[in-house]
Design an enzyme around this catalytic site. Structure first.
Site, PDB file in Angstrom:
ATOM      1  N   HIS A  28      13.998   3.945  55.116  1.00  0.00           N
ATOM      2  CA  HIS A  28      12.691   4.219  55.379  1.00  0.00           C
ATOM      3  C   HIS A  28      11.681   4.028  54.566  1.00  0.00           C
ATOM      4  O   HIS A  28      10.427   3.518  54.685  1.00  0.00           O
ATOM      5  CB  HIS A  28      12.712   5.800  55.856  1.00  0.00           C
ATOM      6  CG  HIS A  28      11.537   6.390  56.204  1.00  0.00           C
ATOM      7  ND1 HIS A  28      10.963   6.567  57.352  1.00  0.00           N
ATOM      8  CD2 HIS A  28      10.669   7.008  55.177  1.00  0.00           C
ATOM      9  CE1 HIS A  28       9.910   7.290  57.260  1.00  0.00           C
ATOM     10  NE2 HIS A  28       9.432   7.472  56.134  1.00  0.00           N
ATOM     11  N   GLU A  29      11.685   4.410  53.131  1.00  0.00           N
ATOM     12  CA  GLU A  29      10.867   4.195  52.090  1.00  0.00           C
ATOM     13  C   GLU A  29      10.687   2.559  51.702  1.00  0.00           C
ATOM     14  O   GLU A  29       9.591   2.030  51.510  1.00  0.00           O
ATOM     15  CB  GLU A  29      11.091   4.950  50.845  1.00  0.00           C
ATOM     16  CG  GLU A  29      11.273   6.532  51.031  1.00  0.00           C
ATOM     17  CD  GLU A  29       9.858   7.019  51.700  1.00  0.00           C
ATOM     18  OE1 GLU A  29       8.955   6.453  51.278  1.00  0.00           O
ATOM     19  OE2 GLU A  29       9.865   7.787  52.610  1.00  0.00           O
ATOM     20  N   HIS A  83       8.041   1.117  53.912  1.00  0.00           N
ATOM     21  CA  HIS A  83       6.907   1.255  53.530  1.00  0.00           C
ATOM     22  C   HIS A  83       6.669   0.266  52.387  1.00  0.00           C
ATOM     23  O   HIS A  83       5.498  -0.554  52.175  1.00  0.00           O
ATOM     24  CB  HIS A  83       6.776   2.578  52.848  1.00  0.00           C
ATOM     25  CG  HIS A  83       6.687   3.731  53.856  1.00  0.00           C
ATOM     26  ND1 HIS A  83       5.970   3.876  54.836  1.00  0.00           N
ATOM     27  CD2 HIS A  83       7.393   4.745  53.961  1.00  0.00           C
ATOM     28  CE1 HIS A  83       6.073   4.685  55.528  1.00  0.00           C
ATOM     29  NE2 HIS A  83       7.023   5.777  54.947  1.00  0.00           N
ATOM     30  N   ASP A 109       4.523   5.620  58.585  1.00  0.00           N
ATOM     31  CA  ASP A 109       5.326   6.549  59.300  1.00  0.00           C
ATOM     32  C   ASP A 109       4.880   6.698  60.863  1.00  0.00           C
ATOM     33  O   ASP A 109       3.823   6.449  61.214  1.00  0.00           O
ATOM     34  CB  ASP A 109       5.054   7.883  58.533  1.00  0.00           C
ATOM     35  CG  ASP A 109       5.676   8.082  57.390  1.00  0.00           C
ATOM     36  OD1 ASP A 109       6.719   7.415  56.997  1.00  0.00           O
ATOM     37  OD2 ASP A 109       5.189   8.712  56.570  1.00  0.00           O
TER      38      ASP A 109
END
Length: 916
Positions: free
Chosen positions: A148-149, A152, A159
């Protein structure tokens, strides 16, 4: 590197993923040069190393599945602190570390503030997150949180949940939880009693903050999205065009034009051009290397060829003196090498262990110049000197300064050395290939003009710091300024409560000492000429304030009596104590080179102990090698170039497209001493979502609350302060024969819409004539009841009349309200979508803004205060009964056959407009 792009950074107290000095590479389908740096304050723990390896190995498989068998982690370096001793660690490059951000607690986050599709700075993980399995309940499995990170960090996606807007009104008037995809099943329950939530705000017709969406622990196989619910076992994908929820009020839709994550990854991110094809068969397991950072070992490689005679050799001597006396860290090893057509060592590697060792090094700085130039000879001699500490150059550092254009035929040796080469090009004739040496070695590149009154070279040397994560021992540049000619140089500088140790005022001149120097403390104490130490050789006057410098405004006044002499002053300081981290500033450009086809972005990151400092005045000065100078006030307003409001990241577009090399200086000030101004405040985004609970086999199971963050970590009054930061130099190179482009107004990213009865209210931040500078010429506003139709054909949507709008200057808040038959004729509960484009005087149109959504709501009128009409006599009323009531949706309805009463009568009973 996990921090992309440029800096290899880590975080205090924690483990942190960042870019290595070379930056993350994609080789085939695998990512290499991924760096995980453990901050030096973390105690040695072999289990931590094993947990990191386990997390990254599992994350590689999650990444492979999520990207449809295209990407995985191939080579990972774990950087351990220099004081760890239980392993046989290899030596790595000199890495720097970020400070902690206690405002996030143990919640994983990514420092992200670029445009959609742009790489971010780093991922921040704490040791507790790595070691404490209880946190898996709150944030999900470590491997999936890491992916998930990573999304980014590497691909610049955002998000797909939103704690600020957890619910929204869908296009079909249904209430939805903010998520992607809509296929994610769950329940909306009351936070307290965990029953189905029935609390609906009568003003916006969505659930109140008492309600929370809990996802069902069992979902369909391969459900999306990892940017919304990475904690769910069967969520293994990112949202695609088939599953994307383009209506949700989340950062991904706002920042990426409602595009799905997979579209951004494969069409807009740094990896899009690679055109990677799915890997046939399973992916290889990651390879790990555990390395250790040593003490800083640096060699100054200084040009003393004939072209350096006169003012240039003096500039070099003065700037290097500042570096040796004030900037380079204690316990570092420093050597000095000079070169012409040949090279020689002036001072072998010497350990810095006090003022005497620093003074001794300064005495060896060259003051004469003569002969030709061979840059590679100087570099080879520098490598030779660096080998004397441990037999190799891996992780060591060279600071190369030259004004010459000699041939650079040693690039392969630079790359193979493993050393970091920071290059400084002095004057317009310095070899433009110096930048290449820095790029291949992971160093920094700077250009400095030879104008002595600009302090550019001194500023560059002041910026060449490293840190082991403890910023309390790092020298901080507060301010620098200069002038040429007869007159008085004066100004003020704020010493705040986070600094004051080793505060130094350094005055430089060219030939004759200033007639007078006066430094005045906030309490009125005067330091004059006789309080300064003077060096007649390097023409420097320095004053070190004993003990801790007073907090407040210091003033300086320097009188110059020579009409052709320059005078400059540079002020530095250190943290007031080991317990108080100082306010720091970092400055950089979005790119280090560009062809002029699109604007660059200027960034300044202002924080204290990792928490953003807001409400500061941030001014960037960009100067080219031809002497052109541009000043930009950087903004933290969440509009234009700035991604998020009040996150301590100040941004602005740089639209100049004149060829040349440019340097970057950013000055940050806070002058208002009001306690509520200049505070450090929390702004969370690009984080791992906290999971409040699940629905497990129909039963609500709540998680423990997210660990609270101390109020002391959310804000700290930093008061008035002054800081100066120097960014790496960059270049603009338009193709031959191509004229500089004209840029349109920037895209509006903060459009907001509300509908009250039949009146629409729109607000946004004004763009400029050229991106976010100047004033746009006009606006075009359109509305549609179909989001996809508006996105697909802006010009086909209903056009609002904007003839009476005169755009304000860029950065101003625009407010516009209007009545429209399109709105009046719409049914209650209709969801409408608005978008804006702006146009400049050359008829260049901006991109379509973010889409703002609003619902036509009939205002709520409580039944208990609404009387029946039969209670009021009226000569204008001929009716048996008129009974206004509210149905289950609180819509006003009227029963019975009536004759509509007069406007005055309806006004009297409060029903005008609501009945009519």
């Amino acid at each position: 590197s996990i921090t992309m792009a440029s800096e290899a950074v880590a975080v205090l107290l924690l483990v942190f993923l960042s870019g290595s000095t070379f930056g993350i590479k994609l080789e085939g389908n695998g990512y290499t040069d991924v760096l995980i740096a453990i901050n030096p304050v973390v105690p040695e723990n072999p289990l931590l190393i094993e947990r990191i390896k386990e997390m990254m190995s599992n994350a590689s498989s999650v990444l492979f599945t999520a990207t449809e068998d295209k990407f995985y982690f191939e080579e990972i370096t774990i950087l351990v602190p220099p004081n760890w001793s239980q392993g046989g660690y290899g030596r790595t490059k000199t890495e720097t570390y970020e400070k902690e951000n206690r405002a996030y607690g143990d919640q994983p986050y990514t420092l992200q503030y670029g445009q959609c599709g742009s790489e971010s700075r780093y991922i921040h993980l704490t040791t507790k997150f790595i070691l404490d399995d209880e946190l898996i309940k709150l944030y999900g499995p470590r491997d999936k949180v890491l992916v998930h990170e990573w999304a980014h960090l590497r691909w610049g996606v955002y998000d797909e949940f939103d704690d600020g807007q957890p619910f929204y009104k869908g296009a079909h008037s249904d209430i939805q939880a903010t998520r992607c995809s809509l296929e994610l099943d769950g329940k909306i329950v009351n936070r307290i009693n965990h029953t189905n939530c029935t609390h609906i705000d009568p003003n916006n017709k969505i659930y109140t903050q008492d309600c929370v969406f809990l996802a069902d622990s069992e979902q369909w196989e391969n459900t999306a999205s990892l940017m919304s619910y990475p904690s769910l076992h069967k969520v293994t994908r990112f949202c695609s065009n088939k599953t994307h929820n383009s209506e949700a009020p989340n950062a991904q839709n706002r920042m990426c034009d409602n595009r799905d994550v997979m579209d951004v990854i494969f069409t807009s991110s740094v990896d899009a051009k690679a055109n990677v094809q799915p890997l046939k068969g399973p992916h290889p397991v990651p390879r790990f290397t555990v390395m250790q950072r040593g003490q800083r070992v640096v060699c100054l490689v200084l040009d003393v060829s004939g072209s350096m005679r006169g003012s240039r050799i003096l500039q070099q001597q003065q700037a290097a003196s500042l570096f040796l006396t004030t900037i380079v860290e204690d316990h570092s090893y420093v050597g000095i090498v000079t070169f012409t057509k040949d090279a020689k060592t002036l001072k072998p590697l010497t350990v810095i262990h006090g003022e005497e060792s620093r003074t001794q090094l300064v005495r060896y700085l060259p003051s004469e110049a003569n002969g030709g130039t061979d840059i590679c000879k100087g570099l080879k001699k520098g490598f030779e000197e660096l080998r004397k500490d441990n037999g190799n150059t891996m992780g060591d550092e060279i600071i190369l300064l030259t004004d010459g254009e000699s041939e650079l035929n040693c690039a392969s040796e630079v790359k193979e050395s493993g050393a970091i080469v920071n290059t400084i090009a002095l004057g317009p004739s310095a070899n433009k290939e110096l930048k290449m040496l820095s790029e291949i070695s992971g160093g920094k590149y700077f250009y400095a003009s030879e104008n002595l009154d600009q302090t550019e070279l001194v500023n560059v040397f002041a910026s060449l710091t490293t840190t082991n994560g403890d910023l309390t021992h790092q020298t901080i540049l507060l301010d620098s300024s200069g002038m040429k000619g007869k007159g008085i140089l004066n100004g003020t500088v704020s010493v705040d409560h986070t600094i004051g140790n080793k505060t130094t005022f350094l005055v430089l001149h060219e030939s004759q000492s200033p007639e007078d120097i006066e430094i005045k403390s906030p309490s009125g104490q005067i330091y004059d000429f006789i309080d300064f130490q003077h060096s007649s050789i390097s023409k420097m006057h320095s004053l070190v304030i004993q003990g801790t410098a007073e907090t407040g405004e210091w003033t300086y006044t320097i009188k110059n009596t020579l009409s052709d002499q320059y005078i400059t002053i540079t002020i530095t300081s250190c943290a007031v104590s080991d317990a108080i981290p100082p306010v720091t500033v970092k400055a950089h450009m979005s790119q280090q080179s560009i062809d002029g086809s699109k604007p660059m972005l200027v960034y300044a990151e202002v924080n204290q102990k990792g928490v953003p400092v807001i409400l500061a005045d941030v001014m960037a000065t960009l100067k080219s090698d031809s002497g052109d100078q541009y000043q930009l006030q950087l903004l933290d307003n969440g509009a234009g170039a700035d991604a998020f409001r009040n996150d301590g990241i100040y941004s602005r577009y740089f639209t100049t497209s004149k060829n040349g090399r440019y340097n970057l200086k950013v000055k940050v000030q806070r002058k208002n001493k009001s306690k509520n101004n200049g505070q450090v405040r929390l702004k969370r985004h690009s984080v791992a979502p906290y999971v409040p609970g699940y629905v497990i086999k129909g039963k609500v199971v709540m998680n423990p609350p997210k660990p609270p963050v101390s109020e002391d970590d959310l804000q700290a009054d930093v008061g008035s302060f002054t800081r100066t930061a120097i960014g790496e130099s960059f270049s603009v190179s338009l193709p031959p024969g191509v004229p500089p482009p004209n840029f349109p107004p920037n895209k509006i990213t903060d459009l907001n819409a509300e509908i009250e009865e039949d009146k629409v209210m729109l607000t946004w931040t004004a763009p400029g004539e050229d991106m976010d500078q100047g004033t746009a010429d006009s606006y075009e506003i359109r509305v549609s009841m179909d989001l996809e139709a508006l996105r697909g054909s802006f010009s086909g949507a209903h056009l609002m009349n904007t003839s009476d709008i005169r755009p304000l200057e860029a950065g101003s808040t625009e407010e516009y309200s209007f009545l429209s038959s399109y709105i009046i004729n719409a049914e209650p509960e209709t969801v409408m979508f608005f978008a804006v484009r702006s146009c400049d005087k050359d008829s260049l149109m901006s991109d379509m803004s973010n889409v703002a959504k609003a619902t036509k709501i009939v205002p709520f009128v409580p039944t208990t205060t609404t009387p029946t009409i039969s209670q009021y006599p009226s000569p204008n009323l001929n009716v048996l009964t008129l009974a206004p009531i509210f149905d289950k949706h609180r819509y006003l309805t009227v029963f019975q056959n009536v004759v509509i009463p007069s406007r005055d009568f309806l006004s009297q009973i409060g029903l005008l407009k609501r009945v009519c």
